[in-house]
Scaffold this active site. Structure first.
Site: not given
Ligand code: CS2
Ligand code: MG
Length: 402
Positions: A37, A122, A147, A159, A210, A212, A236, A262, A283, A312, A316, A339, A402
């Site tokens: 991604n 999600h 989630r 996000y 999550d 992040h 996560e 991930e 993950r 993961h 993407d 996921e 991030w």
């Molecule tokens: C996220 C993703 O799915 C997840 O757990 O953390 O949305 C992740 O941010 C993206 O796949 C990054 O490319």
């Molecule tokens: Mg994630």
């Protein structure tokens, strides 16, 4: 059998995907996902310029030797671009082997260890109310694991909280946007969300969250502790894992299960986390960990420490990766959950596939290979469009995790 050619296909049916197609002298081809991604073209160039010329003429059945050749032979080891490129080749070779032997990939790995792959969906909303409604929709669709992410009062955009609910896409078109973040507001809000969710949905559904990579280790420890009454399936990416020792601090304070990986691309990224039993779920997924060949090694290592796989599976990662991942998960003894962020109908049309969703599980199907194809004519109608993940700043402008 000999590899005669390989080509990289870049297509954007709603979002960018990089796909590798490997041809053989027996008319069989294999497909691999090479999507990274926001860095798609770097992987495409690495494959076309550096790996494909060395791949032609080799025997696709020697996938182990080909893996070692590209990993050790480059001198420059690891990193997401390298490992996604090796991963794409490896996935395509397992696909070729399955097709040549007329059997699904899971049979090459050791056969079915379960009847289906439990997936989590999600649910996200602007506030607690909307997130509860979304969790309700996923529960009604039959999901056993969900989630939950919610917007945070006082933060403009969060996000993981999207306008399009069923087809949430993490990247945005054009150059990267910037989001503001407040850890204080987040830490106050999340326990309220999970308290409300447990009250409404009871104990039967698995709930996940999550973070992040946004927290420091002690903040992550506080979050894990405050979520303990709501019995999460996992928390996560509580803190970035470049320094694996950070997780010792989190573990000293909380029994909330942790899921990480991930962004990992080799077994070395999780070595201390696994050996010290600092996490509960790994993950890392097929494409970003150098394919099935290397992910299998990571999973076997994790199994020694009773750590389970929770790959993961965001949008993407292409349907090709999802197909390969489902075969892997149907086999892997230490499986936890997969996921599953649903791809859009445009993406599904470009990548015809045999897997299907049934009562909270994905079933990979019995098509030989990994069971995912590409419609090249349709794919050509969607040219590459630059798109990036957002960048985060704290309220005073500081660039944050991030
Ligand atoms: C996220 C993703 O799915 C997840 O757990 O953390 O949305 C992740 O941010 C993206 O796949 C990054 O490319
Ligand atoms: Mg994630």
């Amino acid at each position: 059998m000999k590899i005669t050619d390989a080509k990289v296909l870049i297509s954007s049916p709603g979002r960018n995907f990089v796909t590798l197609k490997v041809y053989t002298d027996q008319g069989i081809y294999g497909l691999g996902d090479a999507t990274l991604n926001g860095r798609e073209l770097a992987v495409a160039a690495y494959l076309s310029e550096h790996l494909i010329p060395c791949l032609i003429g080799r025997d696709p059945f020697q996938s182990e030797d080909i893996w070692q050749y590209f990993y050790r032979g480059a001198y420059w080891r690891r990193g997401p671009v390298t490992m996604a490129s090796i991963g794409a080749i490896d996935i395509a070779l397992w696909d070729i082997k399955g097709k040549a032997l007329n059997t699904p990939v899971y049979n090459l790995l050791g056969g079915k260890s379960r009847t289906g792959v439990m997936v989590y969906g999600h649910a996200n909303g602007r506030d607690i109310e909307e997130t509860m409604d979304e969790v309700g929709k996923y529960a009604a669709m039959g999901y056993r694991a969900i989630r939950a992410q919610s917007g945070i009062p006082g933060i403009l955009s969060t996000y993981g909280v999207a306008k399009d609910k069923l087809y949430y896409e993490p990247a945005e078109k054009g150059l990267p946007t910037e989001n503001l973040w407040s850890t204080e507001k987040y830490l106050l809000h999340v326990p309220k969300l999970f308290e409300a969710l447990r009250l409404k949905f009871g104990d039967d559904v698995h709930l996940l969250h999550d973070a992040h990579h946004r927290l420091t280790p002690i903040e992550a420890a506080r979050l894990g502790k405050s979520l303990e009454p709501y019995r999460l399936f996992w928390l996560e990416d509580p803190t970035p894992a470049e320094n694996q020792a950070s997780f010792r601090l989190i573990r000293q304070h909380t029994v909330t299960p942790l899921a990480v990986g991930e962004v990992f691309n080799t077994i070395w990224d999780c070595k201390d986390l696994v050996q010290e039993q600092l996490i509960d779920f790994l993950r890392t997924t097929v494409v970003h960990a150098g394919g099935i060949t290397h992910l299998r090694r990571c999973a076997d290592f994790a199994a020694l420490y009773q750590i389970r796989m929770g790959c993961h599976g965001a949008t993407d990662l292409s349907p090709v990766c999802m197909g390969a991942s489902l075969h892997f998960n149907l086999w892997v003894p230490n499986f936890g959950v997969q996921e599953y962020m649903r791809h859009t109908p445009e993406t599904d049309a470009v990548f015809p596939h045999g897997y299907s969703f049934e009562r909270g599980y994905l079933i990979p199907g019995d098509t030989p290979g990994h069971g995912v194809d590409i419609d090249e004519t349709l794919a050509a109608k969607y040219p590459y469009r630059p798109a990036y993940l957002p960048v985060n700043r704290l309220e005073d402008g500081t660039l944050w995790h991030w």
